[in-house]
Design a protein around this motif. Structure first.
Motif, PDB file in Angstrom:
ATOM      1  N   SER A   1       0.835  -1.212   0.000  1.00 51.67           N
ATOM      2  CA  SER A   1       0.000   0.000   0.000  1.00 51.67           C
ATOM      3  C   SER A   1       0.862   1.252   0.000  1.00 51.67           C
ATOM      4  O   SER A   1       0.561   2.246  -0.683  1.00 51.67           O
ATOM      5  CB  SER A   1      -0.960   0.001   1.197  1.00 51.67           C
TER       6      SER A   1
ATOM      7  N   THR B   1       2.474   1.604  -3.461  1.00 50.10           N
ATOM      8  CA  THR B   1       1.486   2.043  -4.446  1.00 50.10           C
ATOM      9  C   THR B   1       1.308   3.553  -4.388  1.00 50.10           C
ATOM     10  O   THR B   1       1.217   4.228  -5.423  1.00 50.10           O
ATOM     11  CB  THR B   1       0.141   1.336  -4.203  1.00 50.10           C
TER      12      THR B   1
ATOM     13  N   VAL C   1      -6.316   2.456  -1.178  1.00 51.03           N
ATOM     14  CA  VAL C   1      -5.833   1.357  -2.014  1.00 51.03           C
ATOM     15  C   VAL C   1      -6.522   0.046  -1.629  1.00 51.03           C
ATOM     16  O   VAL C   1      -6.706  -0.245  -0.446  1.00 51.03           O
ATOM     17  CB  VAL C   1      -4.303   1.169  -1.845  1.00 51.03           C
TER      18      VAL C   1
ATOM     19  N   VAL D   1      -5.530  -3.684  -1.810  1.00 51.19           N
ATOM     20  CA  VAL D   1      -4.359  -4.540  -2.026  1.00 51.19           C
ATOM     21  C   VAL D   1      -4.833  -5.986  -2.157  1.00 51.19           C
ATOM     22  O   VAL D   1      -5.568  -6.488  -1.305  1.00 51.19           O
ATOM     23  CB  VAL D   1      -3.345  -4.416  -0.874  1.00 51.19           C
TER      24      VAL D   1
ATOM     25  N   ALA E   1      -6.466   3.293  -6.193  1.00 56.67           N
ATOM     26  CA  ALA E   1      -5.682   2.259  -6.863  1.00 56.67           C
ATOM     27  C   ALA E   1      -6.061   0.872  -6.377  1.00 56.67           C
ATOM     28  O   ALA E   1      -6.496   0.692  -5.237  1.00 56.67           O
ATOM     29  CB  ALA E   1      -4.191   2.491  -6.628  1.00 56.67           C
TER      30      ALA E   1
ATOM     31  N   ALA F   1      -3.960  -2.722  -6.246  1.00 54.67           N
ATOM     32  CA  ALA F   1      -2.588  -3.215  -6.393  1.00 54.67           C
ATOM     33  C   ALA F   1      -2.562  -4.736  -6.278  1.00 54.67           C
ATOM     34  O   ALA F   1      -3.028  -5.302  -5.293  1.00 54.67           O
ATOM     35  CB  ALA F   1      -1.688  -2.599  -5.331  1.00 54.67           C
TER      36      ALA F   1
ATOM     37  N   THR G   1      -0.271  -8.159  -5.969  1.00 57.40           N
ATOM     38  CA  THR G   1       1.051  -8.525  -5.471  1.00 57.40           C
ATOM     39  C   THR G   1       1.109 -10.014  -5.150  1.00 57.40           C
ATOM     40  O   THR G   1       0.101 -10.730  -5.239  1.00 57.40           O
ATOM     41  CB  THR G   1       1.428  -7.683  -4.238  1.00 57.40           C
TER      42      THR G   1
ATOM     43  N   PRO H   1       7.695  -2.056  -9.573  1.00 60.76           N
ATOM     44  CA  PRO H   1       6.305  -1.594  -9.491  1.00 60.76           C
ATOM     45  C   PRO H   1       5.917  -0.908 -10.794  1.00 60.76           C
ATOM     46  O   PRO H   1       6.706  -0.159 -11.367  1.00 60.76           O
ATOM     47  CB  PRO H   1       6.326  -0.596  -8.324  1.00 60.76           C
TER      48      PRO H   1
ATOM     49  N   ALA I   1      -2.303  -1.422 -10.533  1.00 57.36           N
ATOM     50  CA  ALA I   1      -0.856  -1.546 -10.462  1.00 57.36           C
ATOM     51  C   ALA I   1      -0.434  -2.969 -10.113  1.00 57.36           C
ATOM     52  O   ALA I   1      -1.192  -3.733  -9.509  1.00 57.36           O
ATOM     53  CB  ALA I   1      -0.298  -0.576  -9.422  1.00 57.36           C
TER      54      ALA I   1
ATOM     55  N   VAL J   1       2.598  -4.435  -7.914  1.00 62.61           N
ATOM     56  CA  VAL J   1       3.623  -3.969  -6.971  1.00 62.61           C
ATOM     57  C   VAL J   1       4.241  -5.184  -6.281  1.00 62.61           C
ATOM     58  O   VAL J   1       3.626  -5.764  -5.374  1.00 62.61           O
ATOM     59  CB  VAL J   1       3.025  -3.001  -5.927  1.00 62.61           C
TER      60      VAL J   1
END
Length: 403
Positions: free
Chosen positions: A193, A196, A209, A211, A329, A331, A333, A370, A383, A385
């Motif tokens: 986070s 990001t 965010v 995640v 966002a 993200a 991962t 990222p 994204a 990340v």
């Protein structure tokens, strides 16, 4: 600790394994990484990579009786590279501890009282905390003079409001047995986070965010201004998303039904939901690469498993969009999130009205950095990340001992 002590050893002790990394906190560089596995067996294996020297991987096999023997073997490998545990440059040892309950909301220097509290939490983390405790005690015996720091998987999630952490069961029963949503993968959610927000060029306090930590274990979190306000895992890491071998969300009455109708006892149900469910239960594979290969060959079981996985993921993206109100966002991962482009594409597909989209060409790029995979016109950034839980543990450990 001396003024020149800038190294942190990160230990992640499992029931039959120890993962470790030695980092230099001046620049976050990894000096050595390694893994001891199959501890307690005749065919134990140690893999050590000295990144500070030639980076040539060394492997040894043979019986390693227990965690003490494992850490002594690790210490010997480090010493062979001039990185021994007796070095004055070693500032602290940071331990990943899975469950910190409500008591531990930040990294904590370990003393007898802290260790006793981690032990009291064993009933809510019977698979993880005992191994973490063993690793701590062994490291303490090897370097009793050195600060040992516990960094808890649950700590990042302790900022959840009470209405998000509470289950709707009798309050006295819940309190008596510590039943509530704790959440896990907290070091990853914290790191991703924050990274990001950096990718967006903003301070974490300004960014909301979602995640999505997607590995063999998987979890989602809603992070508002740098603070977790909701997460998918609960009392244990079983709740939430569909995972490699775990069911994720399920009607609690399924467990009663299996006892009454199938004659299964508690242990059998536990094994079913934790080790024989999720993707492996649906199609026999828990490797997303293999599942995608089977889908490409027309395998309907693999397709169904993938669709169930994506459906649950979309539900959490939608739910956490509602919880946050404004999403800046999303993200992706961890192993699947960072590497499986089809998962990212499918999870975001159809969410255009929510301001989310994926650019196919950007999504296809493979990188350890990222990166954005959403088109410029998307209102919500999407994204990828890469997570770095070891670096997060090392940074938190080093900051604490230098405070």
């Amino acid at each position: 600790m001396t003024a020149t002590a800038t190294r942190v050893l990160v230990l992640n002790s499992g029931s039959s394994s120890v993962k470790y990394q030695l980092l230099d906190m001046r620049d976050g560089a990894r000096l050595a990484v390694g893994l001891v596995e199959r501890i307690g067996e005749e065919n134990s294996r140690l893999v050590h990579t000295p990144l500070a020297t030639d980076g040539a991987k060394r492997e040894t096999e043979g019986p390693i009786a227990d965690h003490e023997a494992a850490l002594k073997a690790v210490a010997a490998e480090l010493a062979a590279d001039g990185l021994g545990l007796d070095s004055p440059e070693l500032a602290a040892i940071g331990h990943r501890v899975v469950h910190g309950g409500q008591e531990f909301t930040a990294p904590t220097v370990i003393d007898d009282a802290v260790l006793a509290e981690i032990e009291r939490l064993v009933p809510v983390a019977p698979l993880h905390n005992p191994a973490n405790i063993t690793g701590i005690r062994t490291a303490q015996a090897l370097r009793p003079d050195l600060p040992q720091v516990a960094v808890f998987d649950t700590a990042f999630h302790t900022t959840m409001p009470e209405y998000a952490a509470r289950y709707a069961i009798d309050t006295e029963t819940a309190d008596a047995h510590r039943i509530r949503r704790y959440g896990f993968h907290g070091t990853s959610h914290a790191y991703v986070s924050r990274k990001t927000a950096e990718l967006l060029g903003k301070d974490p306090s300004e960014v909301n965010v979602i995640v999505l930590h997607l590995g063999n274990g998987a979890s989602a979190s809603a992070v508002a201004g740098g603070r977790c306000v909701d997460t998918s895992m609960g009392l244990t890491p079983l709740e939430g998303l569909v995972m490699g071998t775990r069911s994720g969300d399920i009607d609690p009455a399924v467990t009663f039904h299996l006892k009454r109708v199938a004659g299964m006892d508690e242990d059998e149900v536990d094994v079913l939901l934790n080790k024989k469910s999720g993707l492996i239960g649906l199609c026999g594979d828990n490797d997303m690469r293999e599942i995608r290969r089977r889908i490409d060959e027309g395998d309907e079981r693999a397709r169904l498993a993938f669709d169930v996985y994506i459906h649950r993921l979309k539900k959490y993206i939608g739910a956490y969009s509602a919880v946050l109100g404004r999403v800046d966002a999303v993200a992706f991962t961890a192993g699947v999130g960072e590497n499986a482009a089809p998962v990212r594409e499918a999870a975001i597909a159809g969410l255009e009205e929510m301001g989310m989209a994926v650019d196919a060409s950007l999504n296809a790029v493979r990188s350890d950095e990222p990166r954005m995979i959403s088109p410029d016109y998307a209102r919500v950034a999407v994204a990828v990340v890469p997570t770095d839980e070891e670096l997060e543990i090392a940074q938190q450990t080093y900051a604490l001992v230098n405070a």
